[in-house]
Design an enzyme around this catalytic site. Structure first.
Site, PDB file in Angstrom:
ATOM      1  N   VAL A   1      -4.626   1.762  -3.473  1.00  0.00           N
ATOM      2  CA  VAL A   1      -3.857   1.028  -4.492  1.00  0.00           C
ATOM      3  C   VAL A   1      -4.533  -0.270  -4.915  1.00  0.00           C
ATOM      4  O   VAL A   1      -4.464  -0.659  -6.080  1.00  0.00           O
ATOM      5  CB  VAL A   1      -2.418   0.749  -4.012  1.00  0.00           C
ATOM      6  CG1 VAL A   1      -1.676   2.038  -3.767  1.00  0.00           C
ATOM      7  CG2 VAL A   1      -2.396  -0.137  -2.775  1.00  0.00           C
TER       8      VAL A   1
ATOM      9  N   ASN B   1      -7.738   4.034   3.442  1.00  0.00           N
ATOM     10  CA  ASN B   1      -6.341   4.391   3.653  1.00  0.00           C
ATOM     11  C   ASN B   1      -5.542   4.118   2.375  1.00  0.00           C
ATOM     12  O   ASN B   1      -6.111   3.794   1.336  1.00  0.00           O
ATOM     13  CB  ASN B   1      -5.760   3.649   4.868  1.00  0.00           C
ATOM     14  CG  ASN B   1      -5.825   2.129   4.703  1.00  0.00           C
ATOM     15  OD1 ASN B   1      -5.581   1.586   3.625  1.00  0.00           O
ATOM     16  ND2 ASN B   1      -6.154   1.427   5.788  1.00  0.00           N
ATOM     17  N   CYS B   2      -4.224   4.238   2.447  1.00  0.00           N
ATOM     18  CA  CYS B   2      -3.397   4.121   1.244  1.00  0.00           C
ATOM     19  C   CYS B   2      -3.491   2.742   0.598  1.00  0.00           C
ATOM     20  O   CYS B   2      -3.354   2.605  -0.630  1.00  0.00           O
ATOM     21  CB  CYS B   2      -1.942   4.450   1.570  1.00  0.00           C
ATOM     22  SG  CYS B   2      -1.144   3.305   2.721  1.00  0.00           S
ATOM     23  N   GLU B   3      -3.721   1.698   1.397  1.00  0.00           N
ATOM     24  CA  GLU B   3      -3.829   0.348   0.840  1.00  0.00           C
ATOM     25  C   GLU B   3      -5.146   0.166   0.090  1.00  0.00           C
ATOM     26  O   GLU B   3      -5.176  -0.483  -0.961  1.00  0.00           O
ATOM     27  CB  GLU B   3      -3.693  -0.695   1.958  1.00  0.00           C
ATOM     28  CG  GLU B   3      -3.535  -2.113   1.442  1.00  0.00           C
ATOM     29  CD  GLU B   3      -3.249  -3.106   2.550  1.00  0.00           C
ATOM     30  OE1 GLU B   3      -3.017  -4.285   2.234  1.00  0.00           O
ATOM     31  OE2 GLU B   3      -3.250  -2.708   3.738  1.00  0.00           O
TER      32      GLU B   3
END
Length: 232
Positions: free
Chosen positions: A167, A162-164
């Site tokens: 990053v 996912n987006c976490e």
């Protein structure tokens, strides 16, 4: 005494939707996101290339990597890249319909948007996660280059990509999601005993047969197997 199964399943559904960034739509929106804030809404002069940006929501956080010049790379579920390579279409702001279909089909894109489109009116925290990784922080230019290299279509997983995860890989060198860890703990509390899962499905099916279709009867029956498939 109230049946805890529908309540637990409802809580699980709520957390699932929050983690995939589904936002409530205003009346009459037709499934499209409303216009973004004005371009001057955010002061980007305090951002540096490679910064990790966080946008806290009510029960979740959205993440991105700042690339400079008012551009942010971030991962979002999106069905459109599975059907077309037209960058002009893909680059249009992701609607909730595209997002939800992306979650269901496990497709996403790492895209570059303006700070305004990324933050969507929310407040922004800069490098707030650095305190959790201490000596693992990579150079700012390295973080930005990693993000740029990954831009494009990608697989999506609520738990594993996912987006976490995106990053933390870019800025700290390892894909990690603390939101996923918290979510998994909630799931474990609900389905720790596999026999209770099977029992809830069987009870749900029996309830549908005896009482008809209703949220209290269909939710445990449909959602629990669906979630287990999505987590795979």
């Amino acid at each position: 005494m109230k049946n805890p199964v529908p309540q637990a399943a409802s809580l699980l559904l709520e957390k699932l939707l929050l983690l995939v960034h589904v936002r409530p739509l205003p009346a009459g929106s037709g499934g499209e996101r409303p216009p973004s804030p004005a371009p001057a809404y955010y002061d980007t002069s305090c951002f540096k290339r490679g910064d990790l940006l966080e946008v806290p929501r009510t029960l979740f956080i959205h993440f991105g990597i700042y690339l400079g010049e008012n551009r942010v790379a971030h991962l979002m579920p999106d069905i459109l890249p599975a059907f077309t390579g037209d960058r002009r279409q893909i680059q249009q702001v992701v609607t909730n319909k595209r997002l939800i279909l992306g979650v269901i089909t496990k497709t996403a894109s790492i895209r570059v948007d303006t700070v305004e489109d990324f933050a969507y009116g929310g407040s922004i925290l800069v490098n707030h996660m650095d305190r959790l990784f201490e000596d693992q922080v990579l150079g700012s230019e390295e973080a930005a280059r990693r993000a740029e290299k990954l831009v494009g279509a990608t697989a999506y997983s609520l738990l594993w990509n996912n987006c976490e995860h995106f990053v933390t890989y870019c800025r700290y060198g390892a894909p990690v999601s603390f939101q996923t860890d918290k979510f998994c703990e909630t799931v474990k509390m609900i389905i720790r005993d596999q026999r209770s899962v099977l029992a809830s499905v069987l009870v749900g099916l029996a309830s549908i047969v005896c009482l008809g279709v209703a949220p209290s009867t269909t939710l445990p029956t449909i959602f629990i197997p669906f979630f287990l498939w999505m987590a795979g």
